[in-house]
Design a protein around this motif. Structure first.
Motif, PDB file in Angstrom:
ATOM      1  N   ARG A  69      28.249  95.349  46.898  1.00  0.00           N
ATOM      2  CA  ARG A  69      29.308  94.606  47.582  1.00  0.00           C
ATOM      3  C   ARG A  69      28.722  93.723  48.688  1.00  0.00           C
ATOM      4  NH1 ARG A  69      34.311  94.688  45.413  1.00  0.00           N
ATOM      5  NH2 ARG A  69      34.385  96.964  45.437  1.00  0.00           N
ATOM      6  N   GLN A  70      27.764  94.252  49.435  1.00  0.00           N
ATOM      7  CA  GLN A  70      27.124  93.465  50.491  1.00  0.00           C
ATOM      8  C   GLN A  70      26.360  92.281  49.889  1.00  0.00           C
ATOM      9  OE1 GLN A  70      24.849  96.624  52.299  1.00  0.00           O
ATOM     10  NE2 GLN A  70      26.372  96.990  53.906  1.00  0.00           N
ATOM     11  N   ARG A  71      25.694  92.538  48.772  1.00  0.00           N
ATOM     12  CA  ARG A  71      24.971  91.452  48.104  1.00  0.00           C
ATOM     13  C   ARG A  71      25.951  90.390  47.595  1.00  0.00           C
ATOM     14  NH1 ARG A  71      22.463  94.413  45.101  1.00  0.00           N
ATOM     15  NH2 ARG A  71      23.408  94.172  43.055  1.00  0.00           N
ATOM     16  N   LEU A  72      27.111  90.841  47.088  1.00  0.00           N
ATOM     17  CA  LEU A  72      28.121  89.913  46.603  1.00  0.00           C
ATOM     18  C   LEU A  72      28.634  89.021  47.732  1.00  0.00           C
ATOM     19  CD1 LEU A  72      30.103  88.867  44.466  1.00  0.00           C
ATOM     20  CD2 LEU A  72      31.584  90.813  44.995  1.00  0.00           C
ATOM     21  N   ILE A  73      28.918  89.608  48.893  1.00  0.00           N
ATOM     22  CA  ILE A  73      29.404  88.825  50.042  1.00  0.00           C
ATOM     23  C   ILE A  73      28.348  87.823  50.484  1.00  0.00           C
ATOM     24  CG2 ILE A  73      30.061  88.997  52.481  1.00  0.00           C
ATOM     25  CD1 ILE A  73      31.386  91.699  51.759  1.00  0.00           C
ATOM     26  N   SER A  74      27.091  88.247  50.496  1.00  0.00           N
ATOM     27  CA  SER A  74      26.000  87.339  50.858  1.00  0.00           C
ATOM     28  C   SER A  74      25.910  86.173  49.874  1.00  0.00           C
ATOM     29  CB  SER A  74      24.677  88.108  50.888  1.00  0.00           C
ATOM     30  OG  SER A  74      23.597  87.239  51.145  1.00  0.00           O
ATOM     31  N   LEU A  75      26.081  86.466  48.578  1.00  0.00           N
ATOM     32  CA  LEU A  75      26.045  85.406  47.560  1.00  0.00           C
ATOM     33  C   LEU A  75      27.228  84.451  47.723  1.00  0.00           C
ATOM     34  CD1 LEU A  75      24.999  87.550  44.454  1.00  0.00           C
ATOM     35  CD2 LEU A  75      23.660  85.704  45.468  1.00  0.00           C
ATOM     36  N   LEU A  76      28.389  84.999  48.068  1.00  0.00           N
ATOM     37  CA  LEU A  76      29.561  84.148  48.312  1.00  0.00           C
ATOM     38  C   LEU A  76      29.311  83.199  49.485  1.00  0.00           C
ATOM     39  CD1 LEU A  76      32.439  86.758  47.831  1.00  0.00           C
ATOM     40  CD2 LEU A  76      32.112  84.680  46.476  1.00  0.00           C
ATOM     41  N   ASN A  77      28.691  83.715  50.550  1.00  0.00           N
ATOM     42  CA  ASN A  77      28.351  82.865  51.703  1.00  0.00           C
ATOM     43  C   ASN A  77      27.386  81.755  51.302  1.00  0.00           C
ATOM     44  OD1 ASN A  77      29.944  84.271  53.537  1.00  0.00           O
ATOM     45  ND2 ASN A  77      28.330  85.725  54.038  1.00  0.00           N
ATOM     46  N   ASP A  78      26.355  82.129  50.523  1.00  0.00           N
ATOM     47  CA  ASP A  78      25.373  81.132  50.070  1.00  0.00           C
ATOM     48  C   ASP A  78      26.035  80.080  49.181  1.00  0.00           C
ATOM     49  OD1 ASP A  78      23.434  82.510  51.429  1.00  0.00           O
ATOM     50  OD2 ASP A  78      22.640  83.546  49.670  1.00  0.00           O
ATOM     51  N   GLU A  79      26.933  80.553  48.312  1.00  0.00           N
ATOM     52  CA  GLU A  79      27.605  79.625  47.391  1.00  0.00           C
ATOM     53  C   GLU A  79      28.503  78.650  48.158  1.00  0.00           C
ATOM     54  OE1 GLU A  79      29.986  79.958  43.115  1.00  0.00           O
ATOM     55  OE2 GLU A  79      29.322  81.776  44.150  1.00  0.00           O
ATOM     56  N   MET A  80      29.207  79.144  49.162  1.00  0.00           N
ATOM     57  CA  MET A  80      30.059  78.260  49.960  1.00  0.00           C
ATOM     58  C   MET A  80      29.228  77.256  50.740  1.00  0.00           C
ATOM     59  SD  MET A  80      33.308  80.503  51.343  1.00  0.00           S
ATOM     60  CE  MET A  80      32.343  81.813  52.073  1.00  0.00           C
ATOM     61  N   SER A  81      28.066  77.685  51.241  1.00  0.00           N
ATOM     62  CA  SER A  81      27.182  76.759  51.968  1.00  0.00           C
ATOM     63  C   SER A  81      26.668  75.664  51.045  1.00  0.00           C
ATOM     64  CB  SER A  81      25.999  77.537  52.565  1.00  0.00           C
ATOM     65  OG  SER A  81      26.440  78.480  53.507  1.00  0.00           O
ATOM     66  N   ALA A  82      26.295  76.066  49.820  1.00  0.00           N
ATOM     67  CA  ALA A  82      25.796  75.084  48.853  1.00  0.00           C
ATOM     68  C   ALA A  82      26.889  74.092  48.472  1.00  0.00           C
ATOM     69  CB  ALA A  82      25.271  75.804  47.601  1.00  0.00           C
ATOM     70  N   ILE A  83      28.134  74.580  48.310  1.00  0.00           N
ATOM     71  CA  ILE A  83      29.256  73.695  47.979  1.00  0.00           C
ATOM     72  C   ILE A  83      29.539  72.745  49.136  1.00  0.00           C
ATOM     73  CG2 ILE A  83      31.756  73.653  47.606  1.00  0.00           C
ATOM     74  CD1 ILE A  83      31.436  76.129  45.851  1.00  0.00           C
ATOM     75  N   ALA A  84      29.434  73.248  50.370  1.00  0.00           N
ATOM     76  CA  ALA A  84      29.654  72.397  51.549  1.00  0.00           C
ATOM     77  C   ALA A  84      28.614  71.269  51.595  1.00  0.00           C
ATOM     78  CB  ALA A  84      29.575  73.244  52.821  1.00  0.00           C
ATOM     79  N   GLU A  85      27.366  71.597  51.282  1.00  0.00           N
ATOM     80  CA  GLU A  85      26.319  70.573  51.250  1.00  0.00           C
ATOM     81  C   GLU A  85      26.605  69.545  50.159  1.00  0.00           C
ATOM     82  OE1 GLU A  85      22.524  72.439  50.860  1.00  0.00           O
ATOM     83  OE2 GLU A  85      22.723  73.616  52.711  1.00  0.00           O
TER      84      GLU A  85
END
Length: 460
Positions: A69-85
């Motif tokens: 679950r922690q890894r999933l949340i971290s991946l969600l954060n990374d994915e949102m950052s990549a989409i923002a870029e």
């Protein structure tokens, strides 16, 4: 010149957006994998009965669940950052395209106004014929033709840029929608994580009240594991020694055959010379062509070891398992040795459990599966041993050339010793404890007499 500069800027933007798209796709795939792991662990937790003997298993499963679950949340954060870029890059492209499109539209509008004015003051034919010379008239014709072509190109370019601009705006809206959805997912996963941490805390609290009992269970399991490890090491050593003896025997047999072949050839040659001397005729020299077909030598049958190696490294594997024929080349690609949902609850090597003051050591990993799950071969090979050990029920050892895989805690066996098997083939059903609901497969991997950590070899 300005148009070329705009195109160059857009080209640079595209070079940035493409890697971002690949990064987002990769993060999305990892997120889906983490979700599958969470779903598998949730199923296993629901099927594991809550009692003293399963407390440790439940705590291990919850620990895996929280980690996923922690890894999933971290991946969600990374994915949102990549989409923002990616959004920022797309917005810049839209600004550039919009400005360039407006400039091109103004330029085309001025050109159209000029044509209207010229039409009012004269026509094309008069413009051409009014040239001072034939050469000038020809130049005017070419000018009109080029000008007409330029106008057509301008119309096409404007339409293409309008379409591209619409696509960029649609992509931007899609990115914003994806980011919004991911934000909602992250909030939901954070809520789930908090709940799981509370359940884990409660399970640990319950286990702490039964520390002595749990220590006894762990110590009993470790004794069984130590005995199993010793027996497997002995069996693997015996199997390796047997293979070495077999290889030596085959080598000696091959050498003996070669020696007999040479001796037969020498005797045949000697007999031929003696016969030639007796007939007072010089011995006939064989032509190269005759040597190819005479003397006739028996074709050597393929050795047993050759057949075994061929079976151990099949070129065609079971469906859905695209593996190399070389075992070592498949590190990280071997199929999981159980079917269906799974969770690795016991790790390879020495594990210090400070909470229960117990040190455990394992030559393999423990994989929790669902009731009715089947154990399956990770690679093609030959069933070397089928044995039973206390605490681990039926066990199977498969030889893959110089490698061995071990499958413990099997209830019903589908294979027999000496049988050739393929990757993914079912070996038997994993034993399910009726009191606890636990279905755990113990899996080990060996290279000769050297034990390996199986996890890096398996595809998750």
């Amino acid at each position: 010149m300005r148009s070329v500069l705009v195109l160059f800027i857009l080209f640079l933007s595209t070079l940035f957006v493409f890697p971002q798209s690949n990064k987002i796709k990769d993060l999305e795939n990892k997120r889906k994998l983490a979700l599958r792991e969470i779903e598998s662990t949730t199923l296993l937790l629901n099927e594991t009965k809550k009692n003293t003997s399963t407390l440790l298993s439940r705590i291990n499963l919850l620990t895996e669940q929280i980690s996923s679950r922690q890894r999933l949340i971290s991946l969600l954060n990374d994915e949102m950052s990549a989409i923002a870029e990616q959004e920022a890059a797309t917005e810049k492209e839209i600004v550039i395209l919009t400005a360039n499109l407006k400039g091109q539209q103004k330029s085309y509008a001025r050109a159209v106004e000029g044509i209207v004015l010229r039409k009012q003051s004269g026509n094309k034919l008069l413009f051409v014929l009014s040239g001072s010379s034939l050469a000038e008239s020809l130049r005017r014709m070419k000018y009109l033709k080029d000008y007409s072509q330029w106008r057509d190109n301008q119309i096409t370019e404007i339409k293409e840029k309008q379409k591209l601009l619409q696509e960029k705006k649609a992509a931007l809206e899609k990115s914003k929608a994806e980011k919004k959805a991911l934000l909602g997912n992250r909030e939901k996963e954070q809520t789930n994580l908090q709940k799981e941490e509370q359940v884990h805390k409660q399970e640990v609290s319950d286990a702490s009240k039964k520390q002595k009992e749990l220590q006894g269970i762990l110590q009993t399991k470790q004794k069984q594991a130590d005995n199993l490890n010793a027996q497997i090491e002995k069996l693997i050593a015996q199997e390796v020694a047997r293979q070495e003896r077999e290889a030596q025997r085959l080598a000696e047999e091959q050498a003996r055959r070669e020696r007999l072949k040479r001796e037969r050839a020498e005797r045949a040659e000697k007999a031929k010379r003696e016969a030639a001397r007796a007939a007072k005729v010089p011995p006939k020299t064989e032509s190269p062509k005759e040597k190819e077909v005479s003397p006739k030598v028996e074709t050597e049958a393929p050795s047993r070891e050759t057949e075994e190696v061929a079976m151990a490294t099949p070129t065609v594997t079971a469906e859905n398992f695209k593996l190399s024929s070389n075992f070592a080349a498949n590190k990280g690609r071997l199929p999981m040795p159980v079917t269906g949902s799974y969770s690795i609850v016991g790790r390879f090597g020495t594990q210090q459990n400070s909470r229960w003051r117990v040190t455990t050591n394992s030559n393999g990993i423990d994989i929790q599966a669902r009731a009715g799950a089947q154990a399956r071969a990770v690679f093609g090979g030959e069933v070397s041993r089928v044995v039973a050990f206390p605490g681990f029920n039926n066990c199977i050892i498969i030889r893959h050339g110089g490698y061995y895989s071990f499958y413990g805690n099997i209830q019903q066996i589908f294979v027999k010793q000496g049988q050739k098997i393929s990757a993914g083939q079912a070996l038997g059903t994993v034993y399910t404890d009726s009191d606890t609901g636990n279905s755990q497969l113990h899996f080990q991997l060996w290279q000769g007499t050297t034990k390996l950590n199986p996890e890096p070899w398996l595809q998750k």
